[in-house]
Each structure stands twice: as C-alpha cells, then as structure tokens.
Design a protein around this motif. Sequence first.
Motif, PDB file in Angstrom:
ATOM      1  N   THR A 167       0.839  -1.204   0.000  1.00 49.43           N
ATOM      2  CA  THR A 167       0.000   0.000   0.000  1.00 49.43           C
ATOM      3  C   THR A 167       0.874   1.255   0.000  1.00 49.43           C
ATOM      4  OG1 THR A 167      -1.605  -1.214   1.305  1.00 49.43           O
ATOM      5  CG2 THR A 167      -1.909   1.152   1.201  1.00 49.43           C
ATOM      6  N   SER A 183       1.565   4.210  -3.227  1.00 53.17           N
ATOM      7  CA  SER A 183       1.066   5.581  -3.076  1.00 53.17           C
ATOM      8  C   SER A 183       2.152   6.580  -3.471  1.00 53.17           C
ATOM      9  CB  SER A 183       0.653   5.825  -1.622  1.00 53.17           C
ATOM     10  OG  SER A 183       1.805   5.865  -0.812  1.00 53.17           O
ATOM     11  N   ARG A 204      -3.901   8.152  -2.198  1.00 53.69           N
ATOM     12  CA  ARG A 204      -2.827   7.288  -2.709  1.00 53.69           C
ATOM     13  C   ARG A 204      -2.325   7.766  -4.061  1.00 53.69           C
ATOM     14  NH1 ARG A 204      -4.872   1.208  -1.838  1.00 53.69           N
ATOM     15  NH2 ARG A 204      -2.857   0.778  -2.760  1.00 53.69           N
ATOM     16  N   THR A 205      -3.133   8.595  -4.714  1.00 58.93           N
ATOM     17  CA  THR A 205      -2.771   8.970  -6.083  1.00 58.93           C
ATOM     18  C   THR A 205      -2.273  10.399  -6.206  1.00 58.93           C
ATOM     19  OG1 THR A 205      -5.067   9.550  -6.460  1.00 58.93           O
ATOM     20  CG2 THR A 205      -4.370   7.354  -7.159  1.00 58.93           C
ATOM     21  N   LEU A 217      -3.690   5.362   4.570  1.00 58.86           N
ATOM     22  CA  LEU A 217      -3.603   4.931   3.170  1.00 58.86           C
ATOM     23  C   LEU A 217      -4.573   3.787   2.863  1.00 58.86           C
ATOM     24  CD1 LEU A 217       0.240   5.056   2.469  1.00 58.86           C
ATOM     25  CD2 LEU A 217      -1.508   6.366   1.283  1.00 58.86           C
TER      26      LEU A 217
END
Lengths: 523, 261
Positions: free
Chosen positions: A303, A307, A443-444, A360
């Motif tokens: 994760t 990110s 995350r983006t 996240l």
Amino acid sequence: MALTRVGVLATVLGAHFTASKNRVSRELGRFGSVVMAIVVVTLLLTLAIPLLLSFGALGFVFAHSLHYEAAVPLLTLLLGGIAVGGGILSGVSGGAKQLTWESYRLYPARFSSLFLAEIIAGLGDLFPAAFGAATLAVLVGVAVAAPRTLFVAPLVLVEGVVSGILIQLLVSSLASVLVRRIRFAFFVLFFTPVALGAWIDSFHPSPATMAELERAARIAGDVLEASPVGMSTRSLAEAARGSLLHAFELHAIPLASMLLLAWITSRLILIDLAPETHAEGAPGRLWTFDHADAGIAKLSWHTIMGSQIGRFGFIVPLFSIVLIRGPLAQLVGRGSWNVPAAFMYVSLSASSLQLNQFGLDGHGVKCLFFLPIRIEDILRGKMRGLALYQGAQAMVLALLLPLACKVTVNEIVGGLCLAACFFFVQSIVGRYTSVSMPRAISRTQMRASSTPVALVLLGMGLSAASSLVFGGAYTLCQHFAPLALVPVMGGLALAMYVLHDRLTPDAVRYALSKRDKLIEALG
Amino acid sequence: MSVAGLSTEPRGSIALEIDHVTKRFGDKVAVDDLSLKVDAGSFIGLLGRNGAGKSTTLKMATGLILPTSGTIRILGVDIESSLELKRSVGVMPEDMALLEMLTGPQYLRFVGRMYGMPEDEIAKRQVELFEKLDLAPGPKTLIADYSFGMKKKISLIAALIHGPRVVFLDEPFEGIDPVTSRTIKEILLSLQKKGTTLVLTSHILEVVERLCPLIAILDGGKLKAHGTLAELHGAAGAGRSLEALFFDLVGGVSKGDLSWL
C-alpha cells in the motif's frame, strides 16, 4: 446571473474558511477548542512572538546599516530565504491546494480565478502564515528604522508572500510529477549530490584559487542584487534614501517574475489535475506468508509503495544529503552533526504515515476488520510493514552518506540505531493516534490530507523531544566517546523495542475501544 | 412531478455530439473511436461492464478530462471553449467530489454561487430538493458524516440546483435505497418531460431498461449498439430480452457452479 472574478474569489474563500472552521469544531469539540486555544497562545508567547521580534530586530539592524555594502545582499538573503525556504518546506510537506480537481473543471469559472482563490486561501495554511508573519516582522523592523520604506513595504510583502505560496504549490506539483517518474528523479537526484560532494571533497584551494573564489563570490553577490528579490530589497534602500520613484521602478521585475512564476505554477497544476488512470501492471505476485501479521506487513508495504506519498519517501534521503551538503553546511559548517541530522530528517519524514497508520487504507480499513485475525496481528503487521519501509529509507541514506560526506562505519551504524529509536517511538505514539485521529490519505496525489491540528502539534512535539533525547545521546557519544556510540545507540534502540512490545497489549485494548471511530472515519 | 426552476430545451436539436473520440491512458485505450449523437430532451443510458469506458466517456463529455483525439460538443459548443456552457450543464461525478468539511446547505450555497445564482433562489431550491429527496441532516452535520446514500443525494442536488439543460449522472443509483431510488427516477423522468437532456451511466440493466428510452451499450471502449429500447429489442430477436442482447454483445457466458459448493 454572471459570476464575476471577485464573486468566485469570495465564494471559494468563504467555502475554505467555513470548511476550516467546521473541521476544527468537528475534530476538537468545545473543550478541545479551548485546549487548542491555550496551546496556540502558549506557543505564540513562548516561540512565535520571540521569533517574530527577532526578525523585526534583524530588519531594524539591516535598515540602520543600509549604507554598508553588505547590508542589502544580506537583507536579500533573509527575505529571499524566508519566501523560498518557507515555500519549499511547505511544498514538500504537501502543498496548499484544497479544491477537488473536479472543481477546477465543472464550474463556469475561469481557471485563473480559482487559482487566485487557492493562492489567497493558502495564506490560512500554517506554513504560509508563518513565513508571511516573518516577512512582515522584518519589514516592520525596517520601517521603524526607516519610516519612508513604508511606501514600498506592502509591495515587498506581497511579492514575498505570494512568491512563497507559489513556490509551495510549484514544489508540491513538481513533487507529484517527480513521483510519477521516480526512476528518473532518483537517477538525477542521486548523481547530483554525489557529483557535487566528490567535487567539493577533492577541492583544495590554493591562494590563487581563493582569489578566484572571492571574485566568484562578488559575481554571485551582483547576481543576487540583480535578482527579483534583490531588486525588491533594494527598493527598501532606495525608499529609505528618499528616492521613492526609483524605489517603485525597481518593483517592475519582481512583479513580472511573480506573474511568470504564477503562470508556470498554474501550468504545472493543470498537468497535475489530469487524473490519468494507470495502465495495469504485471499480474500481482502470489503472496505467501506464514502468519497473519506477515500478511498485513506485506499488504502495508504494498500500500505504501503504491502511493505517491510513499514513493516520495525514497527521494527524501536524497533531499537530506543535498541539505547537509548545501544550505545547512553553509549556515552551521560541516561537522559531526550531519549524520544524525540526516537520519533524523529521514525518520521524521515518515511521521505522517506513522501517526496515521490506517490513512492509506482508506475504505479498505473495513477489510482488515472482516478478516479472521486478531487486532494484535493488524498492529504488528502495520509495524513490520512500516519498519520495512523506513528501514529501506534508512538503508538508502546509509549507502548515500559515504558517497557525499566523510563518515565512518561507526557513525553510520549509530545513525541506523538512531533511526530505529525514532521508528519505535513514532510507532508507539502512532498506534494510539492512528485510531483516535484517523484521516484518509490520497494514494494517487501528493495533496495534503488535512491532518488534524492536534496531530500536527503532537507530531512536532514528538519530533522535538525525540531529537533532543536520541539526537543528544548520539552527539554526546560521538563527541566524548566515539567507541560507545554504537553500543549506546543500539542499547537505546533495543530499549525502545522492548517498550514498544510491552505497550502492545495496551495499544490493542485502545484500538478495540476506538475501532468504531476508525471505521466511521475511514470506512 | 416537477422541480421548480429547472429550464427546458426545445426538442430536435443535438444536445450531445461525440465525434470519433478516443481516449488513451498510456498504452491502454479506454474509449476507442466512439461516435454518438443525442438529441436535446432525450434520456440516454450508457450501459456496459466495469471498465467498458462509460465513466471515461462521461468525464470527457463534461470536460473533466480531455479526449486524446476527436471532438465533443454539448448544445453545439465545445465545452472547453465556453465557460457559459458549463452553466447549462449539471454533473454528478462518479466519486461525487464533495467538499466534505461543509454541511449540506453550506455546500449547496457554494455550488449555487459558483453558478452565479442569487442567494434566495439557492435557499428556495435547496429546501425543495431536500424535501423531495427526503434529505434531513442535522443543521451542523458535515457531509463527511453523511451516509453514502445521503452523499449521493447531495451530489445529485448539486448537479440539479442551477437548472441545467443537460445533466450527466455517473452511476446515480449505486448505494441508494429503493425509496430514494424511486424518488430519483421520478425526478429524472420529470426533468426529461420538461425537455432536459439526461445522460446516465449504469451497469444495472433493469434500471436503464425501465428508465431510459435510449440506450447505448459500450464494451472495451467501443460502441457495440445503440438505439431505442424497441430497436434494441428488435435487434435481439423476437422474444429475447435486452439482457440476452447485452450478453450477446459483451460476452459473459455462465462459468458453471463452483467446484467446492
């Protein structure tokens, strides 16, 4: 009814103000707001006001010394340093952009109007407010010594503050672009400090070269004077001498530069606003693990590395090298402080992930609680995932340091132990704050996740205390007993690990009691 | 049933014109040479599996993202070239894009003012729409604390409050309870009767079949079929359902029972 540019500004600013007010009320409640007010007033009295008075005094001294050749370049360095340094610092910490990207496209308002509103709203952020106040303090000090500078001081203030906010937006957008091209960024940022470091270390100036260097410094001074911030500062000197017309003329280039910077920043933001769907990569590898916490650890690592904020973390060691080789070395000289400072800086950069360990996961946090595993496994898995991530960061730094500075193996191993101390302390506190003040992290995008004010202050306090205790222990050992450095720091890291382990049952109980809040906030 | 203040559009003109539009994300082609015309006052449903290109098409049509090639016109105008046109368009995006630290009324005031509406008109329409959609949050409840269904409702209200002539809705029925779903359907049909052009995406066949007189089926970024429900039923063959036609076009053969059940 057509909406004017002023109408757009008022609407966006109104929404930002209301949202900030609502956020504080929601997060702190009435009692919390009172406590926060007390904390803010205390900080103002003990830290901010003395600091601002010092800036004012500096401005006063400079204004009195304007007849000396070095005064204007030094004042330029001070004002430029506040705006550029403040902008970079706050940009790296997440930037000020607050509107959703859809907002830029959906409404019948010009991009420029929305962009302007964002810049003005940015003034309410912690960092811009701080560097704005510092610039104002310097200018007040200058105006007390030379009252005629009051005519141009507002222009200098606007140029400094707006440029700082623009740099903040520029850096956060640039960071976002860099993270998308992480291999390229790593390549460039890796070789630049290494090459610079190697060049500087191999450089033994002869008297003739020293004369050349002095000439180069004079040229650099001239360049600084001709720079936009230099011209802006010179206008203060001209105003003090009574040449008001010339003082105003000097603002043509700073204002034009500010507009150019605004244009460049807006273009970058437009690129950043186009949300590209990432092409699907290779099929995921089959995850294998023997125990639930190992699975959670792998999930956490995956994760974080998926990110933007996580990938950006691997550029941070390079930043720390650049910092200790460049600006900090100029300010305090090269010395034994640079290894612990670099490790502390890298460790602290991950505090937003440590203090908000489920951020996240976002909605995915629910899945963790659906799984037939104990909450203890979730917490241990999170710790192991973060340990892997921060350990990798520290190892990157450990590999870079010998290339950029003269360090011993002893110092590097001590630095790794120092990073471990920071890690366990952050994890101990993070296990509580992650469930009591959870906040989704994008995350983006590199956008700030509107971290609760209480968490920001707690993070700052924790950083200061950890730096004092562990950084202090490192420095004392390094200075007085270098051979004891690794045993002492290793012992401290072990002690922190044991403390972390002993507190796990309590953290589990706390997480169970606050699980509803976590699910409500993220799920 | 109608909602006050929503404007009408004379039928016959073209409300949405998608002309040879392609959208690429890196190597992936999300929409592939799509062409489609929607008459003003129509109600069209874009059907397709996940990843068929429905949402990407809607995002391009509303100016949220730009096509890689091709042109899109709304009411005869390129949406990128006219701010004024955006005043005639209402959008309910897929992820709703709400300012969650505002209360519902505060958010609608922000949206209404961004569309240049007077304060009293915003308040009037907000009350009416809240009542119609049975939305009654606490006065200080922030959108962040709304349920998913409430967020959907507030997003729909934000798309409608300025009385748009063309409305785009991305998965409006997802996560909505049956009562609210029926109310939304009634509002949308009422808008269509008044001449508003409606474009919605869904992967729920029944919803589109019952609500939209026009249907377009997308798969792999390509337009597989489009037309009225009767035309599509005709294409499916006598006695065959739209569902059968859909599966014929996009695949999705039954894979049989699970081996361990």
